[in-house]
Design an enzyme around this catalytic site. Structure first.
Site, PDB file in Angstrom:
ATOM      1  N   ASP A   8       0.854  -1.181   0.000  1.00  0.00           N
ATOM      2  CA  ASP A   8       0.000   0.000   0.000  1.00  0.00           C
ATOM      3  C   ASP A   8       0.894   1.236   0.000  1.00  0.00           C
ATOM      4  OD1 ASP A   8      -3.010   0.858   0.450  1.00  0.00           O
ATOM      5  OD2 ASP A   8      -1.795   2.183   1.684  1.00  0.00           O
ATOM      6  N   GLU A  10       0.813   5.876   0.201  1.00  0.00           N
ATOM      7  CA  GLU A  10       0.111   7.151   0.291  1.00  0.00           C
ATOM      8  C   GLU A  10       0.807   8.108  -0.664  1.00  0.00           C
ATOM      9  OE1 GLU A  10      -2.648   7.379   1.790  1.00  0.00           O
ATOM     10  OE2 GLU A  10      -2.536   5.566   3.010  1.00  0.00           O
ATOM     11  N   HIS A 153      -5.431   7.095   7.197  1.00  0.00           N
ATOM     12  CA  HIS A 153      -4.835   6.100   6.312  1.00  0.00           C
ATOM     13  C   HIS A 153      -3.327   6.086   6.529  1.00  0.00           C
ATOM     14  CE1 HIS A 153      -8.178   5.219   3.303  1.00  0.00           C
ATOM     15  NE2 HIS A 153      -8.717   6.035   4.207  1.00  0.00           N
ATOM     16  N   ASP A 158      -2.566  -0.077   6.548  1.00  0.00           N
ATOM     17  CA  ASP A 158      -3.513  -0.517   5.525  1.00  0.00           C
ATOM     18  C   ASP A 158      -3.068  -1.826   4.884  1.00  0.00           C
ATOM     19  OD1 ASP A 158      -5.036   1.648   6.074  1.00  0.00           O
ATOM     20  OD2 ASP A 158      -4.767   2.672   4.151  1.00  0.00           O
TER      21      ASP A 158
END
Length: 236
Positions: A8, A10, A153, A158
């Site tokens: 994952d 960001e 998040h 995540d």
């Protein structure tokens, strides 16, 4: 045995052509079980974080200003992934960002992740729960996975949650914390799907004269779809 790497990220915003990755988190699975090996880095994007993205992950420009560049952490990330299978929720979005970052690396050998080699858990969820919400929060609610720690998040958190969701999508933990039965079922299904199936042979009940009349009729047909079938009838 090949590992599975749940990944994952960001980002500063949503356009992979101009926006950048600011955080990456990976969790290693073996036999669908978390091994405890993780990869987690913050990254200096060298551009401002969009306010909408900031509201999602809370990573400010000031916080990221002293973090390493993607080019610095890339070798570690590539080494962690190794020959493992990437597992990503909504894979096209993340693969676009990763490949954009790889394309910026100062190397004569361009790196790129092939999307068709990535397992997209969103597609698995959509097949299993057609018509329902299949974002990570919705899947956690459906499978009773605790997401109370997910106030913002975060790439590693995540990835860890997605690893739990992935196991549930495969059928869940069947015996305590031992996922052996799940893996055995998945592997058996894969083996069955890959096993060659012997062609069925049908014995014609037509008399010779009937077969010849039928073959003469078939010879008048012109169809690219049925071409092989027509050839077989001619040879019958």
């Amino acid at each position: 045995m090949t590992s599975e790497i749940v990944l994952d990220t960001e980002t500063t915003s949503t356009d992979a052509k101009v926006d950048r990755i600011i955080e990456v988190g990976c969790v290693e699975l073996m036999n669908h079980t978390q091994t405890g090996r993780t990869f987690y880095r913050y990254i200096n994007p060298q551009r401002a974080v969009h306010p909408d993205a900031l509201a999602v992950h809370g990573l400010t420009d000031a916080f990221l200003s002293d973090k390493p560049l993607f080019a610095t952490i890339a070798p570690e990330l590539i080494d962690f992934i190794g020959d493992g299978t990437l597992m990503i929720h909504s894979a096209p979005f993340y693969v676009r960002f990763l490949n954009a970052e790889f394309a910026r690396l100062p190397t004569s050998q361009p790196l790129a992740i092939q999307l068709d080699a990535v397992v997209d858990t969103l597609l698995i969820a959509r097949r299993k729960h057609a018509g329902a919400a299949n974002n990570l929060d919705a899947l956690c609610s459906r499978y009773g996975i605790d997401r109370s720690r997910r106030t913002k998040h975060g790439a590693l958190l995540d990835a860890q949650i997605l690893a739990e969701v992935y196991v549930e999508l495969l059928g869940g933990k069947q015996v305590g914390f031992d996922l052996g039965p799940v893996a055995a079922t998945v592997n058996k299904a894969a083996a069955e799907a890959a096993r060659p199936v012997a062609p069925r042979v049908f014995k014609s009940r037509l008399a010779d004269a009937e077969r010849k009349r039928h073959a003469a009729f078939v010879a008048t047909l012109k169809s690219p779809v049925w071409g092989d079938y027509i050839s077989e009838l001619k040879e019958a």
